[in-house]
Design an enzyme around this catalytic site. Structure first.
Site, mmCIF file in Angstrom:
data_model
loop_
_atom_site.group_PDB
_atom_site.id
_atom_site.type_symbol
_atom_site.label_atom_id
_atom_site.label_comp_id
_atom_site.label_asym_id
_atom_site.label_seq_id
_atom_site.Cartn_x
_atom_site.Cartn_y
_atom_site.Cartn_z
ATOM 1 N N PRO A 1 0.778 -1.223 0.000
ATOM 2 C CA PRO A 1 0.000 0.000 0.000
ATOM 3 C C PRO A 1 0.817 1.284 0.000
ATOM 4 O O PRO A 1 1.856 1.373 0.653
ATOM 5 C CB PRO A 1 -0.829 -0.098 1.296
ATOM 6 C CG PRO A 1 -0.140 -1.115 2.120
ATOM 7 C CD PRO A 1 0.517 -2.061 1.167
ATOM 8 N N ASN A 2 0.318 2.226 -0.756
ATOM 9 C CA ASN A 2 0.844 3.598 -0.865
ATOM 10 C C ASN A 2 2.108 3.692 -1.714
ATOM 11 O O ASN A 2 2.574 4.796 -1.992
ATOM 12 C CB ASN A 2 1.088 4.220 0.525
ATOM 13 C CG ASN A 2 -0.179 4.265 1.355
ATOM 14 O OD1 ASN A 2 -1.160 4.840 0.920
ATOM 15 N ND2 ASN A 2 -0.176 3.635 2.508
ATOM 16 N N ARG B 1 5.285 10.770 -2.480
ATOM 17 C CA ARG B 1 5.021 10.449 -1.075
ATOM 18 C C ARG B 1 6.284 10.627 -0.232
ATOM 19 O O ARG B 1 7.271 9.921 -0.461
ATOM 20 C CB ARG B 1 4.583 8.987 -1.040
ATOM 21 C CG ARG B 1 4.429 8.417 0.316
ATOM 22 C CD ARG B 1 4.316 6.904 0.253
ATOM 23 N NE ARG B 1 4.113 6.413 1.597
ATOM 24 C CZ ARG B 1 4.400 5.195 1.992
ATOM 25 N NH1 ARG B 1 4.891 4.305 1.136
ATOM 26 N NH2 ARG B 1 4.204 4.840 3.233
ATOM 27 N N TYR C 1 11.474 8.447 1.253
ATOM 28 C CA TYR C 1 11.435 7.371 0.256
ATOM 29 C C TYR C 1 12.139 7.716 -1.055
ATOM 30 O O TYR C 1 12.259 6.861 -1.921
ATOM 31 C CB TYR C 1 9.975 6.983 -0.020
ATOM 32 C CG TYR C 1 9.271 6.452 1.209
ATOM 33 C CD1 TYR C 1 9.707 5.288 1.826
ATOM 34 C CD2 TYR C 1 8.186 7.113 1.771
ATOM 35 C CE1 TYR C 1 9.088 4.792 2.967
ATOM 36 C CE2 TYR C 1 7.553 6.633 2.908
ATOM 37 C CZ TYR C 1 8.012 5.468 3.502
ATOM 38 O OH TYR C 1 7.397 4.986 4.630
ATOM 39 N N ASN D 1 7.969 -5.837 -1.069
ATOM 40 C CA ASN D 1 7.908 -4.675 -0.176
ATOM 41 C C ASN D 1 6.466 -4.587 0.311
ATOM 42 O O ASN D 1 5.613 -4.030 -0.377
ATOM 43 C CB ASN D 1 8.325 -3.386 -0.876
ATOM 44 C CG ASN D 1 8.361 -2.215 0.112
ATOM 45 O OD1 ASN D 1 7.854 -2.331 1.228
ATOM 46 N ND2 ASN D 1 8.952 -1.111 -0.294
ATOM 47 N N ALA E 1 3.282 -0.936 4.798
ATOM 48 C CA ALA E 1 2.809 -0.952 6.196
ATOM 49 C C ALA E 1 2.367 -2.344 6.647
ATOM 50 O O ALA E 1 2.388 -2.640 7.850
ATOM 51 C CB ALA E 1 1.679 0.051 6.359
ATOM 52 N N GLU F 1 12.527 -9.743 1.494
ATOM 53 C CA GLU F 1 11.827 -8.549 1.990
ATOM 54 C C GLU F 1 12.643 -7.317 1.588
ATOM 55 O O GLU F 1 13.865 -7.294 1.770
ATOM 56 C CB GLU F 1 11.727 -8.650 3.516
ATOM 57 C CG GLU F 1 11.053 -7.475 4.185
ATOM 58 C CD GLU F 1 11.159 -7.544 5.718
ATOM 59 O OE1 GLU F 1 11.983 -8.337 6.244
ATOM 60 O OE2 GLU F 1 10.446 -6.784 6.377
ATOM 61 N N HIS G 1 12.808 -2.930 1.647
ATOM 62 C CA HIS G 1 12.297 -1.629 2.087
ATOM 63 C C HIS G 1 13.215 -0.530 1.579
ATOM 64 O O HIS G 1 14.443 -0.666 1.615
ATOM 65 C CB HIS G 1 12.240 -1.536 3.610
ATOM 66 C CG HIS G 1 11.347 -2.549 4.218
ATOM 67 N ND1 HIS G 1 9.973 -2.458 4.176
ATOM 68 C CD2 HIS G 1 11.621 -3.701 4.865
ATOM 69 C CE1 HIS G 1 9.452 -3.506 4.781
ATOM 70 N NE2 HIS G 1 10.431 -4.287 5.203
ATOM 71 N N ARG H 1 13.174 3.991 12.508
ATOM 72 C CA ARG H 1 12.027 4.921 12.483
ATOM 73 C C ARG H 1 11.147 4.710 13.727
ATOM 74 O O ARG H 1 11.638 4.279 14.754
ATOM 75 C CB ARG H 1 11.284 4.734 11.155
ATOM 76 C CG ARG H 1 12.193 5.063 9.956
ATOM 77 C CD ARG H 1 11.497 4.865 8.630
ATOM 78 N NE ARG H 1 10.327 5.720 8.526
ATOM 79 C CZ ARG H 1 9.384 5.571 7.596
ATOM 80 N NH1 ARG H 1 9.490 4.598 6.697
ATOM 81 N NH2 ARG H 1 8.345 6.389 7.563
HETATM 82 C C1 DQA Z 1 8.428 0.808 3.663
HETATM 83 C C2 DQA Z 1 8.568 0.987 5.185
HETATM 84 C C3 DQA Z 1 7.234 0.807 5.883
HETATM 85 O O1 DQA Z 1 7.392 1.012 7.282
HETATM 86 C C4 DQA Z 1 6.228 1.801 5.366
HETATM 87 O O2 DQA Z 1 4.962 1.564 5.946
HETATM 88 C C5 DQA Z 1 6.126 1.826 3.883
HETATM 89 C C6 DQA Z 1 7.350 1.713 3.093
HETATM 90 C C7 DQA Z 1 9.760 1.130 2.923
HETATM 91 O O3 DQA Z 1 9.877 0.708 1.787
HETATM 92 O O4 DQA Z 1 10.619 1.809 3.474
HETATM 93 O O5 DQA Z 1 5.068 2.053 3.328
HETATM 94 O O6 DQA Z 1 8.107 -0.548 3.403
#
Ligand code: DQA
Length: 144
Positions: free
Chosen positions: A11-12, A19, A24, A76, A79, A100, A102, A109
């Protein structure tokens, strides 16, 4: 097994580039897909890049990755990393290796980002390198 690597984004991440660029970066998901495709070509791999804002869709795509004989999954979960036992179970349920990924380093964080359910089952985790996290993860597929 095929040469295809599924790259699944939660998501997002469709808003990447707009964003919170201070966290990011300014690359969009399409920019990252293009970088991955170039690198995949060099490695003799193919990329299937997807994004969804829905948890169950990620579960379905993980199942599909196994059914289609994907070489690996770069995931990825955004959240859902920090909340989703369904994704943890899905990663455990398939034999396809999952890395995984990120952009940021969630461990540095807010405290609620320190727990990763997906990380409990992932073959490895690459984080904190911005868009380059995806490239390092793709290179790691060759070492699995
Ligand atoms: C994320 C890190 C997560 O904590 C966050 O909710 C994201 C992006 C990252 O790629 O740094 O949406 O996965």
């Amino acid at each position: 097994m095929t040469d295809t690597v599924y790259v699944l984004n939660g998501p997002n991440l469709n808003l990447l580039g707009l964003r919170e660029p201070e966290i990011y970066g300014s690359d969009t998901l399409d920019d990252i897909a293009a970088m991955l495709e170039d690198r995949a070509r060099e490695l003799g791999l193919a990329i299937d890049m997807r994004q969804t804002n829905h948890e169950g869709m990620l579960v379905d795509w993980l199942h599909e990755a196994q059914a289609e004989g994907a070489r690996a999954v770069l995931l990825n979960p955004a959240a859902y990393t920090h909340t989703s036992i369904a994704l943890l179970d899905a990663v455990r349920a398939i034999r396809t290796p999952v890395i995984e990924v990120h952009l940021s380093d969630p461990a540095t964080r807010e405290p609620f980002r320190h727990q990763s359910y997906v990380g409990m089952a992932a073959a490895r985790t690459v984080k904190g390198l911005g868009a380059r996290s995806y490239l390092v993860a793709l290179d790691a597929v060759a070492e699995l």
